[in-house]
Each structure stands twice: as structure tokens, then as C-alpha cells.
Write an enzyme that holds these catalytic residues in place. Sequence first.
Site, mmCIF file in Angstrom:
data_model
loop_
_atom_site.group_PDB
_atom_site.id
_atom_site.type_symbol
_atom_site.label_atom_id
_atom_site.label_comp_id
_atom_site.label_asym_id
_atom_site.label_seq_id
_atom_site.Cartn_x
_atom_site.Cartn_y
_atom_site.Cartn_z
ATOM 1 N N GLU A 54 -25.231 -2.313 -29.141
ATOM 2 C CA GLU A 54 -26.061 -3.427 -28.788
ATOM 3 C C GLU A 54 -27.311 -2.843 -27.901
ATOM 4 O OE1 GLU A 54 -24.766 -7.778 -28.996
ATOM 5 O OE2 GLU A 54 -24.530 -7.243 -26.996
ATOM 6 N N HIS A 71 -21.088 -6.069 -21.553
ATOM 7 C CA HIS A 71 -22.298 -6.790 -22.109
ATOM 8 C C HIS A 71 -23.489 -6.271 -21.199
ATOM 9 C CE1 HIS A 71 -25.382 -9.393 -23.564
ATOM 10 N NE2 HIS A 71 -24.712 -9.316 -24.850
ATOM 11 N N LYS A 126 -22.619 -17.078 -24.817
ATOM 12 C CA LYS A 126 -23.348 -16.739 -23.408
ATOM 13 C C LYS A 126 -23.180 -18.287 -22.526
ATOM 14 C CE LYS A 126 -26.193 -13.633 -25.568
ATOM 15 N NZ LYS A 126 -27.341 -12.576 -25.447
ATOM 16 N N ASN A 143 -21.367 -14.765 -29.611
ATOM 17 C CA ASN A 143 -21.393 -14.819 -28.149
ATOM 18 C C ASN A 143 -22.078 -15.979 -27.668
ATOM 19 O OD1 ASN A 143 -21.542 -14.046 -25.442
ATOM 20 N ND2 ASN A 143 -22.639 -12.384 -25.750
HETATM 21 P P1 PGA Z 1 -28.890 -11.994 -29.697
HETATM 22 O O1 PGA Z 1 -27.836 -11.677 -28.565
HETATM 23 O O2 PGA Z 1 -28.293 -12.018 -31.153
HETATM 24 O O3 PGA Z 1 -29.428 -13.395 -29.444
HETATM 25 O O4 PGA Z 1 -29.954 -10.925 -29.658
HETATM 26 C C1 PGA Z 1 -26.897 -10.723 -28.951
HETATM 27 C C2 PGA Z 1 -25.894 -10.334 -27.783
HETATM 28 O O5 PGA Z 1 -26.508 -10.442 -26.490
HETATM 29 O O6 PGA Z 1 -24.719 -10.281 -27.934
#
Ligand code: PGA
Length: 256
Positions: free
Chosen positions: A171, A101, A14, A12
Site C-alpha cells: 500500500e 497499516h 477503518k 478495511n
Molecule cells: P483507500 O484506503 O482504498 O481508501 O485508498 C486503502 C487502505 O487504507 O487500506
Amino acid sequence: MTKRITPLIVGNWKATPQTLDKALKFIKNLDKRYSNVKKKLPKKGYYLAVPDVFISKLSSVSIHGYIGAENVSGISLGQTTGATVPSQLLSGGATFTLIGHSEVRAQGETSDERAHKVALSLQSKLLTILCIGEHKRDKEGNYLAELEDDVKQSLSLVSRNLFTNLVIAYEPVWAIGGDTPATPQECFEVVIAIRRALSSLVGIDYAKKVHVLYGGTVTKENALSFIQDGGVDGLLIGRSSQDVSSFLHIITTCHG
Ligand code: PGA
């Protein structure tokens, strides 16, 4: 515990990287190094959710991965400014999408909107990854019932024949973007709750078809433990998917 299936390793991105040029360099570098890995890997061994504007280009150059979206609109095609609907993403090269998310929820997504997004995305034939997770845990275990309710509400508009294209990512919000992941045992109890919710919705046979992922501070050091002991079929990875070396490390370890 033995592994049931080829794990789904989903990155992901982002709001990164800064430019299309950087995104292209990342994919080309990743694919080149993927091709050079000595052990036998699937032809396509990773999924990457990226900013919408990069999808088309990246999906046309990516050899070993599937490119997807980080969110979709749950509205119908037509007169809504600023919305990108699932069928448009699909025709632009996306094969999957994340929905719900916690960072999207924090921007005000309602459960009703989420239910429409999931239904529309599955109807459009996108592999659909619904994200759920508690903000914090209480000793009484009420968060498990809340997560089960979230699964049921988010899937309330989906017919059971579409469950084959559904993935649920667990998550925990407290584990995202920090330095403390859930333990595989904490993950395992939620996987059971998710499967219970799915079974009560559509029966065990359809529930079994749904892949469940873990996400939240997955690193190259802890990735395999969730698949081996956390009862999941794959991982959703934020920061560690934004670096070629650590993402490739996780992909190759989990396809062991
Ligand atoms: P992270 O994020 O692996 O940086 O903790 C996970 C996500 O938000 O999908």
C-alpha cells in the site's frame, strides 16, 4: 498475465460505520446481494477488517465473508490495560488481521512492535496481512530497498512454517485515501521486490506461499487491472469497501 489463485478481496472499514446497527445492515445487504449474483462465486468471497467491537456480532451473521481486525497488540496476555491480543480476537470471531497499516504506523507503531504483532498473530493462527508501502518514490529506486528491509524486519520473529498464513499488502502511502492509485506497472515492480525479500528470508518455496495484495485508491473501475497486470493475488480496499455496491462490484469482477 493469468491469474494464479482465487483472489483475496479484503475491505478495511477503518473507523466506520458509526453504529453496530449500521454495520449489521451493511453485512446483511451485502450477503443478500452476493447470493443473488448470477455467476458462480466462492461460498465465502470477501474479507472485511472492522472495528474490534463489531467483530463478534458480524462474524456470527456473515455468510459469505470473513471478518477480521484492523490491528492487534503484540504483547502477551496479562496486565496491560487497553490491549487486545490475537488469541482474544480469534476467540471473538476474527479469522484474520491487518498489521502495520500506515495509519497505525502514523500513531507511533515501532518496527519492533510490528515484528511482535506479526509473530504473535501468526502463532495464534490468524491469517495475517502485513501492510507495507513507501511514503514517496525517489528516482534512484531506494524505496525498493527500504520496502525489502521493512519486510525482513517485520518478519524477523516468524518461523518459516508459519508463512502459509502470511499475506503482504503493498500500500503506497501516497496512494491511500487520495485519488491517484499506483499503476499496475508500479505495483508489479514492488511485488517482485517483496518476493525477493521473502525468498532471501525463507527460500523460494516458502516465499511462494505468501499472497501479495495491492491497496491504495482501489475502485470498481481499476480493481481488476492490479490483478491482471499488477502481479498481485488480491486487493486491500478502504473507501470502496465502505459502500455495498462498489464493494460487491469489485468482489464479483475479481472473482471473474
Ligand atoms: P483507500 O484506503 O482504498 O481508501 O485508498 C486503502 C487502505 O487504507 O487500506
